[in-house]
Design a protein around this motif. Sequence first.
Motif, PDB file in Angstrom:
ATOM      1  N   GLN A  25       4.408  61.910 -49.152  1.00  0.00           N
ATOM      2  CA  GLN A  25       3.518  61.340 -48.131  1.00  0.00           C
ATOM      3  C   GLN A  25       2.065  61.747 -48.376  1.00  0.00           C
ATOM      4  OE1 GLN A  25       5.505  62.627 -44.496  1.00  0.00           O
ATOM      5  NE2 GLN A  25       6.200  60.530 -44.119  1.00  0.00           N
ATOM      6  N   ARG A  26       1.863  63.019 -48.698  1.00  0.00           N
ATOM      7  CA  ARG A  26       0.507  63.514 -48.963  1.00  0.00           C
ATOM      8  C   ARG A  26      -0.092  62.804 -50.180  1.00  0.00           C
ATOM      9  NH1 ARG A  26       1.692  68.418 -48.319  1.00  0.00           N
ATOM     10  NH2 ARG A  26       1.953  69.068 -50.467  1.00  0.00           N
ATOM     11  N   ALA A  27       0.721  62.654 -51.231  1.00  0.00           N
ATOM     12  CA  ALA A  27       0.245  61.982 -52.451  1.00  0.00           C
ATOM     13  C   ALA A  27      -0.140  60.528 -52.163  1.00  0.00           C
ATOM     14  CB  ALA A  27       1.325  62.044 -53.533  1.00  0.00           C
ATOM     15  N   GLY A  28       0.654  59.852 -51.329  1.00  0.00           N
ATOM     16  CA  GLY A  28       0.344  58.462 -50.973  1.00  0.00           C
ATOM     17  C   GLY A  28      -0.986  58.341 -50.247  1.00  0.00           C
ATOM     18  N   GLN A  29      -1.270  59.295 -49.345  1.00  0.00           N
ATOM     19  CA  GLN A  29      -2.541  59.287 -48.612  1.00  0.00           C
ATOM     20  C   GLN A  29      -3.716  59.625 -49.535  1.00  0.00           C
ATOM     21  OE1 GLN A  29      -3.055  58.134 -45.640  1.00  0.00           O
ATOM     22  NE2 GLN A  29      -0.878  57.833 -45.237  1.00  0.00           N
ATOM     23  N   GLU A  30      -3.512  60.616 -50.411  1.00  0.00           N
ATOM     24  CA  GLU A  30      -4.579  61.001 -51.348  1.00  0.00           C
ATOM     25  C   GLU A  30      -4.885  59.871 -52.328  1.00  0.00           C
ATOM     26  OE1 GLU A  30      -3.091  64.651 -52.998  1.00  0.00           O
ATOM     27  OE2 GLU A  30      -3.534  65.794 -51.173  1.00  0.00           O
ATOM     28  N   LEU A  31      -3.848  59.113 -52.705  1.00  0.00           N
ATOM     29  CA  LEU A  31      -4.056  57.963 -53.589  1.00  0.00           C
ATOM     30  C   LEU A  31      -5.039  56.974 -52.969  1.00  0.00           C
ATOM     31  CD1 LEU A  31      -3.268  56.214 -56.102  1.00  0.00           C
ATOM     32  CD2 LEU A  31      -1.545  55.164 -54.632  1.00  0.00           C
ATOM     33  N   VAL A  32      -4.891  56.734 -51.671  1.00  0.00           N
ATOM     34  CA  VAL A  32      -5.785  55.793 -50.980  1.00  0.00           C
ATOM     35  C   VAL A  32      -7.237  56.238 -51.158  1.00  0.00           C
ATOM     36  CG1 VAL A  32      -6.478  54.861 -48.735  1.00  0.00           C
ATOM     37  CG2 VAL A  32      -4.050  55.084 -49.295  1.00  0.00           C
ATOM     38  N   ASP A  54      12.442  54.788 -56.800  1.00  0.00           N
ATOM     39  CA  ASP A  54      12.850  55.824 -57.762  1.00  0.00           C
ATOM     40  C   ASP A  54      11.825  56.959 -57.891  1.00  0.00           C
ATOM     41  OD1 ASP A  54      14.549  56.920 -59.813  1.00  0.00           O
ATOM     42  OD2 ASP A  54      13.217  56.078 -61.327  1.00  0.00           O
ATOM     43  N   GLY A  55      11.274  57.415 -56.754  1.00  0.00           N
ATOM     44  CA  GLY A  55      10.336  58.534 -56.795  1.00  0.00           C
ATOM     45  C   GLY A  55       8.918  58.176 -57.170  1.00  0.00           C
ATOM     46  N   GLU A  56       8.638  56.862 -57.351  1.00  0.00           N
ATOM     47  CA  GLU A  56       7.261  56.455 -57.666  1.00  0.00           C
ATOM     48  C   GLU A  56       6.335  56.826 -56.511  1.00  0.00           C
ATOM     49  OE1 GLU A  56       8.192  52.503 -60.409  1.00  0.00           O
ATOM     50  OE2 GLU A  56       7.947  52.267 -58.248  1.00  0.00           O
ATOM     51  N   LEU A  57       5.079  57.032 -56.843  1.00  0.00           N
ATOM     52  CA  LEU A  57       4.056  57.325 -55.838  1.00  0.00           C
ATOM     53  C   LEU A  57       4.039  56.197 -54.805  1.00  0.00           C
ATOM     54  CD1 LEU A  57       1.627  58.922 -54.822  1.00  0.00           C
ATOM     55  CD2 LEU A  57       0.290  57.931 -56.643  1.00  0.00           C
ATOM     56  N   SER A  58       4.122  56.554 -53.540  1.00  0.00           N
ATOM     57  CA  SER A  58       4.211  55.542 -52.484  1.00  0.00           C
ATOM     58  C   SER A  58       2.946  54.682 -52.433  1.00  0.00           C
ATOM     59  CB  SER A  58       4.417  56.206 -51.117  1.00  0.00           C
ATOM     60  OG  SER A  58       4.381  55.218 -50.111  1.00  0.00           O
ATOM     61  N   THR A  59       3.156  53.372 -52.550  1.00  0.00           N
ATOM     62  CA  THR A  59       2.028  52.437 -52.518  1.00  0.00           C
ATOM     63  C   THR A  59       1.796  51.872 -51.115  1.00  0.00           C
ATOM     64  OG1 THR A  59       3.531  50.660 -53.156  1.00  0.00           O
ATOM     65  CG2 THR A  59       2.268  51.715 -54.934  1.00  0.00           C
ATOM     66  N   THR A 187      -4.465  58.583 -60.079  1.00  0.00           N
ATOM     67  CA  THR A 187      -3.502  59.533 -59.515  1.00  0.00           C
ATOM     68  C   THR A 187      -4.099  60.018 -58.193  1.00  0.00           C
ATOM     69  OG1 THR A 187      -4.468  61.468 -60.586  1.00  0.00           O
ATOM     70  CG2 THR A 187      -2.769  60.277 -61.832  1.00  0.00           C
ATOM     71  N   PRO A 188      -3.333  60.745 -57.381  1.00  0.00           N
ATOM     72  CA  PRO A 188      -3.902  61.226 -56.124  1.00  0.00           C
ATOM     73  C   PRO A 188      -5.180  62.047 -56.299  1.00  0.00           C
ATOM     74  CG  PRO A 188      -1.532  61.459 -56.066  1.00  0.00           C
ATOM     75  CD  PRO A 188      -1.883  61.028 -57.467  1.00  0.00           C
ATOM     76  N   SER A 189      -5.321  62.731 -57.434  1.00  0.00           N
ATOM     77  CA  SER A 189      -6.467  63.629 -57.585  1.00  0.00           C
ATOM     78  C   SER A 189      -7.596  63.098 -58.460  1.00  0.00           C
ATOM     79  CB  SER A 189      -5.997  64.964 -58.186  1.00  0.00           C
ATOM     80  OG  SER A 189      -5.602  64.772 -59.534  1.00  0.00           O
ATOM     81  N   LYS A 190      -7.375  61.984 -59.174  1.00  0.00           N
ATOM     82  CA  LYS A 190      -8.346  61.627 -60.207  1.00  0.00           C
ATOM     83  C   LYS A 190      -8.283  60.157 -60.608  1.00  0.00           C
ATOM     84  CE  LYS A 190      -9.452  63.152 -64.936  1.00  0.00           C
ATOM     85  NZ  LYS A 190      -9.116  64.069 -66.015  1.00  0.00           N
TER      86      LYS A 190
END
Length: 196
Positions: A25-32, A54-59, A187-190
């Motif tokens: 969930q955090r990664a999905g928000q950071e991706l935005v 399958d574990g992909e980053l939530s879009t 990615t969520p960070s870059k």
Amino acid sequence: MIISRDSLRKSIREKRNKLSKDQQQRAGQELVNTFLQLDELKASQHIALYLSNDGELSTQPLIEALWNIGKQIYLPILHPFSKGNLLFLTYEKSTQLIANRYGILEPKLSQQEIKPVAEIDMICTPLVGFDDKGNRLGMGGGYYDRTLENWQHGSKGPFPIGIAHDCQQVDAIPTHSWDIPLPKLVTPSKIWQWNT
């Protein structure tokens, strides 16, 4: 020692599937937050995304953020008559979704909702792994390589951008001649960028 694509695929999928629900969930928000900084986004009205599996980053958070700023979203479906190819259909909150043969949700086929690839501004591609040269390791079906073939050869077409968890980066991806390297990946960070 050179690692095979299959064993690399297996180890990265295991890694991303071990992420907790909170981490996802955090990664999905950071991706935005990261994605909205893309220079290409301003000029892109028609954006193809995909529903995570399958574990992909939530879009889903990204799709909703793009809807909120007035972007048109399209999702891929497996082409019913052209094996190994994708069609892209309009995706709205009311779109009826069905599971395809891989168990991935996609819009129900409707001819009126098809968007020709040439009319899409940006295609966000799923992937299993990536390296620091922009090489992408997919699931092995070649669907996105075929979709992006014209873009690679210099003709007008959608700008491809990969989406991945940070943990999906590896030292090197073994490549084939038909693989399409990505010019950008988020990615969520870059935001990663390459001169392809």
